[in-house]
Design a protein around this motif. Structure first.
Motif, PDB file in Angstrom:
ATOM      1  N   ASP A 160       0.769  -0.993  -0.019  1.00 36.42           N
ATOM      2  CA  ASP A 160       0.152   0.115  -0.096  1.00 36.42           C
ATOM      3  C   ASP A 160       0.923   1.325   0.035  1.00 36.42           C
ATOM      4  OD1 ASP A 160      -2.904  -1.013   0.344  1.00 36.42           O
ATOM      5  OD2 ASP A 160      -1.642  -2.018   2.042  1.00 36.42           O
ATOM      6  N   ASN A 188       3.070  -1.795  -8.474  1.00 37.62           N
ATOM      7  CA  ASN A 188       1.910  -1.543  -8.022  1.00 37.62           C
ATOM      8  C   ASN A 188       1.647  -0.039  -8.114  1.00 37.62           C
ATOM      9  OD1 ASN A 188      -0.362  -1.162  -6.583  1.00 37.62           O
ATOM     10  ND2 ASN A 188       0.560  -1.782  -4.475  1.00 37.62           N
ATOM     11  N   PRO A 189       1.071   0.481  -9.253  1.00 40.56           N
ATOM     12  CA  PRO A 189       1.136   1.998  -9.394  1.00 40.56           C
ATOM     13  C   PRO A 189       0.187   2.658  -8.441  1.00 40.56           C
ATOM     14  CG  PRO A 189      -0.141   0.788 -11.266  1.00 40.56           C
ATOM     15  CD  PRO A 189       0.596  -0.304 -10.162  1.00 40.56           C
ATOM     16  N   ARG A 190      -0.450   2.255  -7.738  1.00 37.82           N
ATOM     17  CA  ARG A 190      -1.259   2.926  -6.753  1.00 37.82           C
ATOM     18  C   ARG A 190      -0.536   3.270  -5.411  1.00 37.82           C
ATOM     19  NH1 ARG A 190      -3.241  -0.159  -2.540  1.00 37.82           N
ATOM     20  NH2 ARG A 190      -2.871  -2.596  -2.713  1.00 37.82           N
ATOM     21  N   ALA A 191       0.549   2.480  -5.130  1.00 37.88           N
ATOM     22  CA  ALA A 191       1.168   2.578  -3.825  1.00 37.88           C
ATOM     23  C   ALA A 191       1.864   3.869  -3.905  1.00 37.88           C
ATOM     24  CB  ALA A 191       2.356   1.500  -3.836  1.00 37.88           C
ATOM     25  N   TRP A 192       1.734   4.551  -2.474  1.00 35.12           N
ATOM     26  CA  TRP A 192       2.326   5.778  -2.162  1.00 35.12           C
ATOM     27  C   TRP A 192       3.853   5.646  -1.947  1.00 35.12           C
ATOM     28  CZ3 TRP A 192       1.242  10.792  -2.482  1.00 35.12           C
ATOM     29  CH2 TRP A 192      -0.147  11.226  -2.674  1.00 35.12           C
ATOM     30  N   GLU A 199      -7.101  11.431  -0.471  1.00 34.23           N
ATOM     31  CA  GLU A 199      -7.119  12.216  -1.864  1.00 34.23           C
ATOM     32  C   GLU A 199      -5.743  12.834  -2.224  1.00 34.23           C
ATOM     33  OE1 GLU A 199      -9.900  12.091  -4.014  1.00 34.23           O
ATOM     34  OE2 GLU A 199     -10.512  10.908  -2.216  1.00 34.23           O
ATOM     35  N   HIS A 234       6.351   1.440  -9.435  1.00 34.94           N
ATOM     36  CA  HIS A 234       5.293   1.678 -10.476  1.00 34.94           C
ATOM     37  C   HIS A 234       4.926   0.690 -11.211  1.00 34.94           C
ATOM     38  CE1 HIS A 234       2.596   4.167 -12.790  1.00 34.94           C
ATOM     39  NE2 HIS A 234       3.185   3.642 -13.645  1.00 34.94           N
ATOM     40  N   LYS A 287       3.605   9.139  -7.495  1.00 32.22           N
ATOM     41  CA  LYS A 287       2.850   9.354  -6.412  1.00 32.22           C
ATOM     42  C   LYS A 287       3.548   9.456  -4.998  1.00 32.22           C
ATOM     43  CE  LYS A 287      -1.694   7.416  -4.684  1.00 32.22           C
ATOM     44  NZ  LYS A 287      -2.421   6.333  -4.819  1.00 32.22           N
TER      45      LYS A 287
END
Length: 428
Positions: free
Chosen positions: A79, A137-141, A354, A134, A162
């Motif tokens: 995550d 897992n491109p959604r990871a911060w 967000e 990326h 991100k």
């Protein structure tokens, strides 16, 4: 929400038990199911992982602790990914703190010529890691604690990642001011402004209650009642702090007392040598199978309150702790109008699921704005030198730095920087 997976690149660092301790203590804020420590140094990795498991077990936390020597393997399904690596280790840091002194310049790992050397070594490695994150897992911060945080975070954001930068200076001030005033740290809100390692506390509000929009200004009382303690903490003269009416970070000492610092550094060993000795002691302690808490000695390693800051940021970004205001390193986007939009500034920001939104700032006094603009220009040139290479770009960055700024000096420092970092500069 299901339990989170957090990956730590540089998980073999002696810092890591500080993070694990915070994860264990603050489990209600950040529900973690798995932590993966990523590091190419397998021997240290297993040593740190063993202690991490014992810390979790002692505190009754059920999180799993995994290890990986490959970034791609370790960050899969994570995550968030924390970056806390040091390219070249303490040996490279020792050089960063040593060769600038030969030219009469401060030797420090994030400031001046030494800081530029660290940026040149670090940026390409971090960008490669970020690309692997990326792809996996491109959604990871990506949370960057790797110095120089401002330049590294700007590199990540410019490349479209991100990412947000994190430093422990602000939370350190928050905790110290709260202790002086005898209040809960959650009630302290800082008017903290500048760049990473170039910040001032222009105000200290004691909120009426946690999360309140109202409170009273306490900075004058802090300076009146605890001025000497604050001056000693940041290692600047009390008279200067009283004259400014603000609290500069410790790193402003390299600017406000450059020659004094150079003289001091020339008469004692480097901080890198001191830290290396502490690390060796820590590693011996970590090897003890009976050790299941972070040792007190770790506090001398640096990074105080790092875990608390990391947990607060992760919880807000991942939606487990609600939105709140935190000091982070984020894209300027007009907040400081005298800087480019893509500059990375260190200010309070609204942080939630967000993203990160720096709060509007009242006008910055010229005394601080001038130095902020000057260092931002250097950071822009430093990033270009790290991304593209060439002796000319290194020279330009050094010439632009307010602690260098002279043709002959920049020329000498450029040659020394390249000579000491050839193994890390692909274009040489």
């Amino acid at each position: 929400m299901s339990a989170l997976k957090i990956a730590i690149v540089g998980g073999g660092s002696t810092y890591t038990p500080e993070l694990i301790d915070g994860f264990a203590r603050l489990r209600d804020t950040l529900p973690i199911g798995e932590v993966v420590l990523i590091d190419p140094a397998e021997d240290r990795l297993e040593l740190i992982a063993g202690l991490a498991r014992r810390i979790f077990d002692r505190q009754g936390h059920t999180a799993r602790v995994g290890t990986a020597t490959s970034v791609a393997d370790g960050v899969e399904d994570a995550d968030a990914v924390l970056l806390q690596l040091r390219v070249g280790g303490q040996a490279a840091r020792n050089e960063d703190e040593t060769w600038p002194l030969e030219c009469g310049c401060v030797g420090q790992e994030t400031t001046g010529a030494g800081g530029l050397a660290k940026a040149l070594r670090t940026v390409p490695v971090v960008l490669d890691i970020a690309e692997q994150v990326h792809r996996a897992n491109p959604r990871a911060w990506i949370i960057d604690f790797t110095n120089p945080v401002g330049i590294v975070t700007r590199a990540l954001q410019t490349a479209g990642h991100k990412a947000v930068g994190l430093c422990n200076v602000a939370i350190g001030f928050q905790r110290k001011f709260a202790a002086h005033l005898g209040v809960d740290p959650e009630l302290i809100q800082l008017d903290h402004v500048g760049l990473n390692h170039l910040t001032w506390e222009r105000g200290v509000t004691v909120l009426d209650h946690p999360g309140a929009c109202t409170g009273h200004e306490a900075l004058p009382k802090l300076l009146a009642d605890f001025g000497q303690e604050i001056a000693d903490d940041v290692r600047l003269p009390l008279s200067l702090i009283q004259r400014l009416g603000v609290v500069p970070s410790y790193y402003l000492r390299y600017f406000y007392q450059h020659d004094v610092v150079v003289e001091e550094l020339g008469t004692k060993g480097s901080r890198a040598a001191e830290v290396a000795a502490i690390e060796q002691q820590l590693l011996r302690m970590y090897a003890d199978p009976a050790l299941d808490t972070k040792p007190e000695l770790l506090g001398k390693r640096g990074g105080a309150f790092y875990s608390e800051a990391a947990v607060q940021l992760l919880a807000a970004l991942l939606g487990t702790g609600g939105g709140n205001v935190q000091v982070v390193n984020a894209r300027n986007n007009g907040i400081l109008p005298f800087l480019p939009d893509d500059a990375v500034i260190e200010v309070p920001a609204e942080v939630d699921a967000e993203g990160v939104r720096p709060l509007p700032q009242r006008p910055i006094e010229p005394l601080y704005a001038g130095l902020i603009a000057h260092v931002t220009a250097y950071e822009q040139l430093a990033l270009q030198a790290a991304l593209v290479g060439s002796r000319d770009r290194i020279f330009d960055a050094l010439l632009a730095h307010p602690l260098v700024g002279q043709n002959e000096l920049a020329d000498q420092l450029t040659d020394r920087l390249i000579a000491h970092n050839r193994a890390y500069l692909s274009w040489v």
